[in-house]
Design an enzyme around this catalytic site. Structure first.
Site, short mmCIF file in Angstrom:
data_model
loop_
_atom_site.label_atom_id
_atom_site.label_comp_id
_atom_site.label_asym_id
_atom_site.label_seq_id
_atom_site.Cartn_x
_atom_site.Cartn_y
_atom_site.Cartn_z
N THR A 76 0.87 -1.24 0.03
CA THR A 76 0.09 0.06 0.04
C THR A 76 0.97 1.16 0.01
O THR A 76 1.49 1.65 1.03
CB THR A 76 -0.99 -0.09 1.19
OG1 THR A 76 -1.51 -1.16 1.30
CG2 THR A 76 -2.06 1.07 1.17
N LYS A 102 -7.12 0.87 -3.11
CA LYS A 102 -6.68 0.16 -1.60
C LYS A 102 -6.72 1.22 -0.62
O LYS A 102 -7.45 0.90 0.64
CB LYS A 102 -5.24 -0.31 -1.73
CG LYS A 102 -4.94 -0.83 -0.58
CD LYS A 102 -5.70 -1.73 0.13
CE LYS A 102 -5.12 -2.27 1.81
NZ LYS A 102 -3.80 -2.76 1.63
N LYS A 150 -0.22 5.76 8.03
CA LYS A 150 0.51 6.04 6.97
C LYS A 150 -0.70 6.01 5.73
O LYS A 150 -0.66 6.82 5.12
CB LYS A 150 1.55 5.31 6.82
CG LYS A 150 2.15 4.96 5.34
CD LYS A 150 1.78 3.97 4.39
CE LYS A 150 1.79 2.75 4.82
NZ LYS A 150 1.24 1.76 3.89
#
Length: 293
Positions: free
Chosen positions: A87, A163, A232
């Site tokens: 990711t 995602k 994040k």
């Protein structure tokens, strides 16, 4: 590799593939060697591989894996395919697509929906984007790893933004469940009963069930998705939203709640520890002892 990459590698081994494993942590490689994997001492030892799957935590790690002096772009043979399951930012995926193409290599972003336990059971969902020929080549492999592959077009960045969008929805769902559970507990409702009502009526989705159960049971270790990684991911989503000029006020709020987990010293807990944070803010002392598994 970490937990997710190790689970993917174990699945490939069980499917009869020859797997060469590399990780900076030797213990990850040793565990896979017991299952039949070959060990690589450095990235350059992957040069003979036809397909390399990377599973790393962030842009910095993936950039190093790809662009270092012995990284994948320099060492993979022409015609090899790099599949990134990480990711990361859309810009890095697009950069990797271009650089691999310049080196006569293929690149595919194939982000994953699910945790390491689901990966071990081959129940993850895979979001794939890249050149059509690369997707076609990788599809049989990807179908072994998960229960469904979604093709998102030829722009590798599409897999990453999809995602990130899914992770925003997961995080905001956990935050809403955390708040209402704190309210119900203070009002005298058994949280297990509340969870049964939620998931047995209108809120019976996978996120409500899986993460709601963690919140109710205060089961935040070992983390399927560490709080620091959640920070994040929402940061990346908000950066993309700013680039696209899309306000995301709820996502911004939940990002701050995840940062609050780090400030509380709970960075090693699962991001569903948002439930512990909501309980603590509501004065529910029993929910603050989240350091124990």
């Amino acid at each position: 590799m970490g937990h997710m990459g190790s689970a993917l590698a174990a699945t490939l081994l069980s499917g009869g593939h020859t797997v060469v494993a590399y990780d900076r942590s030797p213990q990850h490689i040793r565990a896979l060697q017991l299952e039949g994997a070959q060990a690589a001492a450095r990235l350059a030892d992957l040069s003979s591989c036809d397909i390399v799957i990377s599973s790393v935590p962030d842009d910095t790690a993936l950039h190093s894996v790809a662009f270092s002096s012995d990284g994948l772009i320099r060492t993979l043979k022409p015609g090899a395919l790099h599949i990134s399951t990480s990711t990361v930012s859309t810009s890095l995926s697009r950069q990797l697509g271009k650089k691999h193409a310049d080196a006569s290599q293929g690149f595919l972003a194939a982000t994953l929906l699910g945790n390491p336990d689901l990966a071990k059971a081959q129940r993850i969902f895979i979001l794939a984007a890249g050149a059509a020929a690369d997707i076609q080549r990788a599809r049989p492999l990807l179908e072994q790893l998960g229960q469904r592959v979604f093709e998102l077009g030829q722009d590798p960045g599409a897999a990453n933004i999809m995602k990130l969008a899914c992770n925003v929805m997961t995080a905001t769902t956990m935050q809403s469940m955390s708040e209402v559970l704190a309210l119900l507990i203070k009002a005298g409702i058994d949280p297990h009963l509340a969870f049964e009502v939620f998931t047995g009526t209108l809120f019976d989705g996978r996120v409500h069930k899986a993460y709601g159960e963690k919140i109710v049971e205060q089961r935040f270790k070992p983390p399927g998705m560490a709080a620091a990684l959640g920070v994040k991911d929402l940061r990346l989503a908000l950066a993309e939203a700013e680039h696209q000029i899309v306000p995301m006020p709820v996502a911004s709020l939940v990002h701050d709640r995840l940062v609050a987990l780090l400030a509380a010293g709970w960075d090693d807990l699962d991001w569903s520890a948002l439930g512990a944070l909501a309980a603590r803010d509501a004065g529910l002392d029993s929910a603050t002892d989240t350091k124990e598994p």
